[in-house]
Design a protein around this motif. Structure first.
Motif, PDB file in Angstrom:
ATOM      1  N   GLU A   4      20.382  36.074 -37.187  1.00 36.11           N
ATOM      2  CA  GLU A   4      20.703  37.131 -36.231  1.00 36.11           C
ATOM      3  C   GLU A   4      19.652  38.236 -36.261  1.00 36.11           C
ATOM      4  N   LYS A  19      20.501  40.943 -43.060  1.00 36.12           N
ATOM      5  CA  LYS A  19      20.190  41.055 -41.637  1.00 36.12           C
ATOM      6  C   LYS A  19      19.248  42.232 -41.396  1.00 36.12           C
ATOM      7  N   LYS A  77      19.892  39.798 -32.502  1.00 37.55           N
ATOM      8  CA  LYS A  77      21.299  39.997 -32.161  1.00 37.55           C
ATOM      9  C   LYS A  77      21.807  41.252 -32.877  1.00 37.55           C
ATOM     10  N   LYS A  78      22.290  42.207 -32.124  1.00 36.21           N
ATOM     11  CA  LYS A  78      22.731  43.465 -32.703  1.00 36.21           C
ATOM     12  C   LYS A  78      24.189  43.390 -33.155  1.00 36.21           C
ATOM     13  N   SER A  79      24.493  44.137 -34.206  1.00 38.60           N
ATOM     14  CA  SER A  79      25.877  44.232 -34.687  1.00 38.60           C
ATOM     15  C   SER A  79      26.084  45.603 -35.292  1.00 38.60           C
TER      16      SER A  79
END
Length: 462
Positions: free
Chosen positions: A379, A257, A384-386
């Motif tokens: 992602e 990612k 999309k942040k995680s």
């Protein structure tokens, strides 16, 4: 990469300018940063090892950057205080939040670091005592911003999972890093087991926590500022590989990612840079994009069973399939480059049969991880942040048989992996029913890979 590696082997090695450490005034001040977070199994081992490095005491500072939220924080602080009593210049910095995650911790430590050069070690690394003497001298060349060493593997033979991780990492650290560095293409600092010039970090914009691979991000920003990287193949820094599947999955997810996030963040700057050669731009573009390969692998895997059925029942498409088969030669190239890496690592111990088994296992399990990694890539590309999920370490070197007491967090990915395991079993069955065996090796590897990943994730874990 292979051609570059072979040319490197045959080339006359140019001697790099080095500091003369026999002259005390040429020995620079170094700060070592140890970013840790809930590393109760390995933190003590790491801090103790770093405090035993050979380097003049008045020229060495150690920073324990501890974001821990468990009981290990107090133990780490007590250990640091014990080493302080022995006259070692070591400080303990504890943050009450994890803003920026690892990048945030490194940045905060950098603000108060005494050293002109900043070495970084993750919690599972154990550098040898002469590590600083083998790396710091290369900074005599003022254009060098980073010196990176090769990772070694403390627990390579622990299990099949650790063997294939070592196999994959060796390819990166031998063929890729050497091949790119030899031709002055962009390479990456690997997050640990390397040392930065402090001026380089600041000039490139300091550590930034907006991607999950802050090391790759800063590496590219530094090289876009025309800083050079020095890669030392023969300086090996031992580390511990993840021994449980959920640790390997989370590490792979973060790396893949983060690579996709870095592609989105940095590829346009690379392409627009006027003083970067076009061939370097091509290498850099695909280097940043390399994790996206898993999405391609998953797509090819899903399409392979319908293709098998079409090929067996539609004679009109046979010529097209023969043309497509030509691109299967890429697999032979893949085998070849890993064979060169394996031979370089193993030397006289290299075995054709052992290599074949390792390659089959690695290729299969890598494809079995494609659901996990494709999710990461998607992602990353779509923003999309995680959170930064650290890779759990269990000190498997000292604890030969680890009893994992970790709750299994089963996910929808595990369900898809089970469905794909059955799907590729059907592909194998169909090959025999249709007497069409061209895709059988591919389906066997896919079946084994998804079976291994699913079984280890759901039942055994390690």
């Amino acid at each position: 990469m292979l051609f570059n590696f072979l040319k490197w082997k045959k080339s006359k090695k140019v001697k790099s300018p080095k500091f003369d450490f026999t002259k005390p005034d040429e020995i620079p001040v170094v700060s070592i940063q140890l970013p840790i977070y809930n590393e109760k199994q390995v933190a003590r081992r790491l801090i103790t090892q770093i405090c035993q490095l050979n380097y003049p005491k008045d020229k060495l500072e150690i920073q324990v950057l501890d974001d821990s939220t468990d009981a290990s924080a107090q133990k780490n602080k007590a250990l640091v205080e014990a080493f302080q009593q022995k006259g070692i210049d070591i400080i303990y910095l504890h943050r009450k939040n994890r803003v920026g995650f690892k990048a945030g911790a490194l940045k905060e430590g950098l603000a108060v670091a005494k050293g002109e050069f900043i070495a970084i070690f993750d919690a599972d690394f154990l550098p040898k005592q002469d590590w600083l003497y083998k790396t710091v001298p290369y900074f005599k060349d003022e254009k060098i911003g980073v010196v990176q060493t090769r990772w070694g593997h403390l627990n390579k033979d622990y299990s099949l999972l650790t063997k294939i991780q070592a196999f994959a990492l060796d390819f990166h650290f031998v063929l890729e890093q050497v091949g790119r560095n030899f031709r002055n293409h962009f390479i990456n600092f690997n997050g640990t087991a390397g040392i930065w010039r402090k001026k380089c970090i600041l000039d490139a914009g300091n550590w930034q926590g907006d991607t999950l691979t802050e090391d790759l991000d800063l590496s590219y920003r530094a090289q876009l500022k025309n800083w050079k990287f020095k890669y030392l193949l023969d300086v090996i820094t031992p580390a511990e590989l993840p021994v449980v599947i959920h640790a390997a999955r989370s590490q792979q997810f973060r790396w893949n990612k983060g690579a996709a996030e870095n592609f989105q963040k940095n590829y346009s700057y690379v392409l627009k840079q006027k003083d970067v050669k076009w061939v370097t731009k091509i290498h850099a573009f695909f280097h940043l994009l390399n994790s996206s390969l898993f999405a391609v692998v998953l797509a090819l895997a899903l399409l392979s069973v319908p293709i098998l059925l079409i090929k067996a029942n539609s004679a009109a498409y046979h010529v097209l399939f023969y043309i497509i088969a030509f691109f299967g030669l890429s697999t032979l190239v893949f085998i070849l480059v890993y064979a060169f890496t394996y031979r370089k690592i193993e030397g006289k111990k290299a075995s054709v049969w052992k290599f074949a088994g390792l390659f089959f296992s690695f290729f299969s399990i890598a494809m079995g991880m494609s659901v996990n990694n494709t999710k990461a890539v998607i992602e990353g590309h779509f923003g999309k942040k995680s959170g930064f999920v650290r890779t759990p370490k269990f000190n498997s070197v000292e604890n030969k048989k680890i009893h994992i007491k970790t709750k299994r967090n089963l996910s929808w990915e595990n369900g898809i992996e089970f469905i794909l395991m059955v799907y590729f079993a059907f592909g194998i069955y169909s090959a025999f029913q249709l007497n069409e065996f061209g895709l059988l090796p591919f389906h066997l590897m896919l079946f084994f890979g998804f079976s291994f990943v699913w079984y280890k994730s759901v039942f055994k874990m390690s």
